[in-house]
Every structure is written in C-alpha cells, then in structure tokens.
Design an enzyme around this catalytic site. Structure first.
Site, short mmCIF file in Angstrom:
data_model
loop_
_atom_site.label_atom_id
_atom_site.label_comp_id
_atom_site.label_asym_id
_atom_site.label_seq_id
_atom_site.Cartn_x
_atom_site.Cartn_y
_atom_site.Cartn_z
CG HIS A 1 -1.73 -1.22 1.39
ND1 HIS A 1 -2.83 -1.54 0.63
CD2 HIS A 1 -1.54 -2.28 2.22
CE1 HIS A 1 -3.30 -2.71 0.99
NE2 HIS A 1 -2.53 -3.19 1.94
CB SER B 1 15.10 16.58 -19.18
OG SER B 1 14.37 17.79 -19.21
#
Length: 459
Positions: free
Chosen positions: A170, A299
C-alpha cells in the site's frame, strides 16, 4: 509521397522498423504469400501421391523445382503476385495463378496444372498459412525474446538473492525482502506464462467450403479425404505443414487456438507491465541506478535527468500489444453462420500485435542491461525503517503468551518515527526468555528477510 521510415503510418514500420527485422519476413504480407505458396505446393505434391490415374506421382526433378518455389520465395515473387491480384482482385487466386505461371516451361507440371488448389476453398490455404506465420513468429521471435528476459531475470534473482530491500505494501514500509526474491517472483510467473505460450497447439483445416469435403468427394467419392487432409497438415515440413489437424470447422478454422495463444501472450505481457512499473518505482527510490549512454539526453531542459525510458517504452508498447491481442482473441472465434469476412482484415493485424510485444521485450532487455544496484540506498532505506521490526517482536511476544502483544506494538510504532533504541528498550522490558530477547536485540531491518534469499536462489 514516397514511402520511407519517416513517412510510415505505423511506427512499427517507421521509427522502430530496425528493431522488428526478425518479425517482418514472417508476419508481413510477403510472409503471408510465402506461406500460401508453401501450402499450395504441399497440397499439390501430396495429391500426386494419392494413386489417382489422372495425376501420376511427380518426378524427383519436379518435386525439387516446386520446393524451390517455396525456399527461394522473395520480394520479387510477392510483387509479381500483387500484380496478378490487380486483375483477379482475389489474393488467393493470384497465388494459384502465379504458381501455374511457373509451370510454363515444364510439360510435366503444365499437364497437372489444374490440380493446383484442387478442391480447396481460399480459407483452406489462408488458415493454414496464418498458422504457419504464427508458428514462425512464436518459435523464432517471441519465445526467444521472452527467454532472453527470463535468463536475465533468473541471473539477477540469484545474484541479488541476499541483498535486503525494504518492502512496500500500500505504498507504506513493510516486512523486508531481498532484491533477488522480488525479481524471482516475476521470473517464476513469466516462466509459467512462457510455457503456456509454447504449449498452444497450432491448428489447420483443409476440408473445403463448409468443412464437409463436398467438392473432394464429388471428384473421388471413395477416397479418404479426411485422412489425406490430416496427413498433409500434420506431416512435418517441408513434405507437410507440421501443424495439428482440425477435424471440425465451418468455412473458416474456428480460431479458438489463436484466442488461446493471444490470451497467453497477453498474460505474459501483463506480468511484464507489472514488472516495468515496479522497476520504474525502484529507480525513482534510488534502489537502481542506470548506466549512462554517451550523448543521450534525459530532458531538454533538465541536464541532470536520466529517465527510465526503456521501462516506460516497454509499458506503453505492452499496453498496445494487449489491446490488439485481446480484440483478436475476442473477435476471431466469432463468425456469422458458415462464413463472414470480418476475420480476414483483423487477421492481417496479428503481426502488428506481435510487433508491439516484441518491441516492448527489446526495450525491457535494454533497460535491464542498464541497471546497476545501489546497495547504499537500499541499506539507508532499511536503516530508516526500524518500525518493520514490530512484526517479529509482537509475534515472539504472542509465542510466549504476552497479553495484548499486537496492541502494545501498535501503540509504540503506528504513525511514529521508530528508533532502534526505542525498540530495544521495549524488548528488554518483555517477560520472555533471555535468549529470545538477545535474538530480537540482534535483529535489524536488513537481517529480517525470512526465507527470501533461499527462495530467490531456488528458481
């Protein structure tokens, strides 16, 4: 506008064309024509051996020549068939006419020319050709690509079997595992999926217009056409087709085996989507570094970035593959009455579905080859997560009957920053045997890995 990689409508034939060279000869239209020629020639030669007075056994020279039409088939031959198709407007008939055109200088073959495509409906040729295409793609491209990924995962599982890693359930810290065990989980799942892909039997039928050998029996009523058809289909290539005989069909082979295969490939792809996302996350956490490639830019504005592009490309292309594979598996087994044509255009996209899968497998292989384990980051993460030892401490407390064990640990650890000192103080206060206290005090998040290392080495 001339065709080139930059003008291709599909990126499979444009941007990614070079990565799919192994698949193209098998799943392209040329590959489809090639297999059609193979089927027509196998049927024709086998007919000559049936003992019919009207079609005597072919001489060794004629057989060799016919087999050469198959083994030497190339782009020029495919283009010649396409030229015939401009007149016939029927692709299978164009193949038949092309084969007959190759008989013109050979009296023995010319005399028997009407036995080319004898008693066959187009789907007798098409369904077996598709099965042969799929056989080649599966055995020569898909399975070897999956085997390469499996070999890499298996090696990583063993190499990193004992490297501890913090689990996250989780998204929250959980009982530690090892890097190798987490990779082993994927390898075991993928190995099973791979075997299911390999185990699908590829079927073919050659039984006429509606599956009842009507035309065959009209010509020779006393001949066992079903046995003959089975022999052609199941005899290994090059004398036969090396497929599995389908005894019941309408005009088309039912395609259930295709659905089974496409579902199996999609299952393997889903496992790899799951893995790609997990590795992406581990890279984000710093558990893995990526080897730099000279000149590569992560990038356009952020020079520091090394993006996990291979795993992102894999995830995206696996999704495209599965979208097509699932449509194929849902649509192809459905045909109105004895035949409609909706399967024909859909079947031509099998290569596209396989193409996206193979492209994804290549991206995964590249990405896995760039990974470097960052043991320092793994160790730091574990050392900052002493709360995960609440599980073993409360389990030992339960063993010795300490009341409210779970609740006591919950009170000390839940939602709080837990230190080794705090846990050790708790352990020393417990009414349990001293030997057990010492064992718990010696435990660290990095040592609390259960059988993870053994399980990773066992695959």
């Amino acid at each position: 506008m001339s065709f080139s990689p930059v003008s291709a409508l599909s990126p499979l034939d444009g941007r990614y064309a070079g990565k799919l060279a192994a698949l193209r000869p098998l799943m392209s239209e040329q590959g489809y024509m090639h297999r059609r020629v193979q089927v027509e020639v196998a049927w024709f030669i086998a007919l000559s051996d049936c003992g019919f007075d009207e079609f005597k056994p072919l001489t060794p020279g004629a057989r060799k020549y016919l087999m050469g039409l198959v083994s030497n088939f190339g782009e020029a031959d495919a283009l010649a068939i396409k030229e015939i198709e401009k007149t016939t407007n029927h692709d299978v008939k164009a193949v038949e006419y092309w084969i007959k055109s190759k008989f013109e200088a050979r009296p023995e073959l010319l005399a028997a020319a009407e036995f080319v495509h004898f008693a066959c409906t187009s789907e007798d040729i098409n369904n077996t050709s598709h099965a042969l295409q799929i056989q080649g793609a599966r055995d020569q491209v898909l399975l070897p690509a999956l085997d390469g990924i499996l070999a890499t995962l298996t090696k990583m599982a063993k190499d990193f079997a004992a490297v501890p890693m913090l689990s996250r359930t989780h998204g929250q810290t959980a009982s530690p595992t090892t890097v190798g065990k987490e990779i082993a989980n994927v390898a075991v799942r993928l190995a099973k999926a791979r075997e299911q892909i390999a185990g699908v039997k590829l079927l073919g039928k050659m039984n006429g217009a509606v599956g009842n050998y009507n035309a065959h029996l009209a010509a020779w009523p006393d001949f066992d056409w079903e046995a003959f058809s089975r022999k052609v289909i199941e005899t290994p290539a090059p004398q036969g087709l090396g497929l599995v005989f389908q005894p019941y069909s309408i005009q088309i082979e039912p395609h259930d085996y295709m659905a089974e295969l496409f579902d199996a490939v999609a299952r393997a792809d889903t496992i790899l989507i799951d893995f790609s996302r997990d590795v992406w996350g581990y890279i984000s956490l710093g558990y893995f570094k990526q080897r730099l490639k000279a000149g590569e830019i992560g990038s356009s504005t952020m020079p520091h970035k090394v993006n996990p592009i291979d795993f992102e490309n894999a995830e995206g292309n696996l999704g495209l593959a599965n979208a097509l594979l699932r449509h194929l598996s849902e649509k192809l087994p459905i045909s109105r009455w004895q035949r409609d044509l909706t399967d024909s255009t859909v079947l031509r996209n099998i290569g596209v579905a396989f193409g996206y899968a193979v492209l994804a497998y290549a991206s995964l292989a590249t990405g896995l080859g760039k990974l470097e384990l960052n043991e320092k980051a793994l160790a730091e993460d574990l050392d900052a997560s002493w709360e995960v030892l609440a599980e073993p401490i409360q389990t030992v407390m339960r063993r010795f009957g300490v009341q409210g064990a779970y609740e006591k640990l919950k009170e000390v650890t839940r939602g709080q920053t837990v230190t080794a000192q705090a846990l050790h103080a708790l352990i020393r206060s417990l009414e349990i045997p001293e030997a057990e206290k010492e064992r718990l005090l010696a435990m660290t998040p990095g040592s609390y890995i259960g059988k993870a290392a053994d399980l990773a080495r066992r695959i």
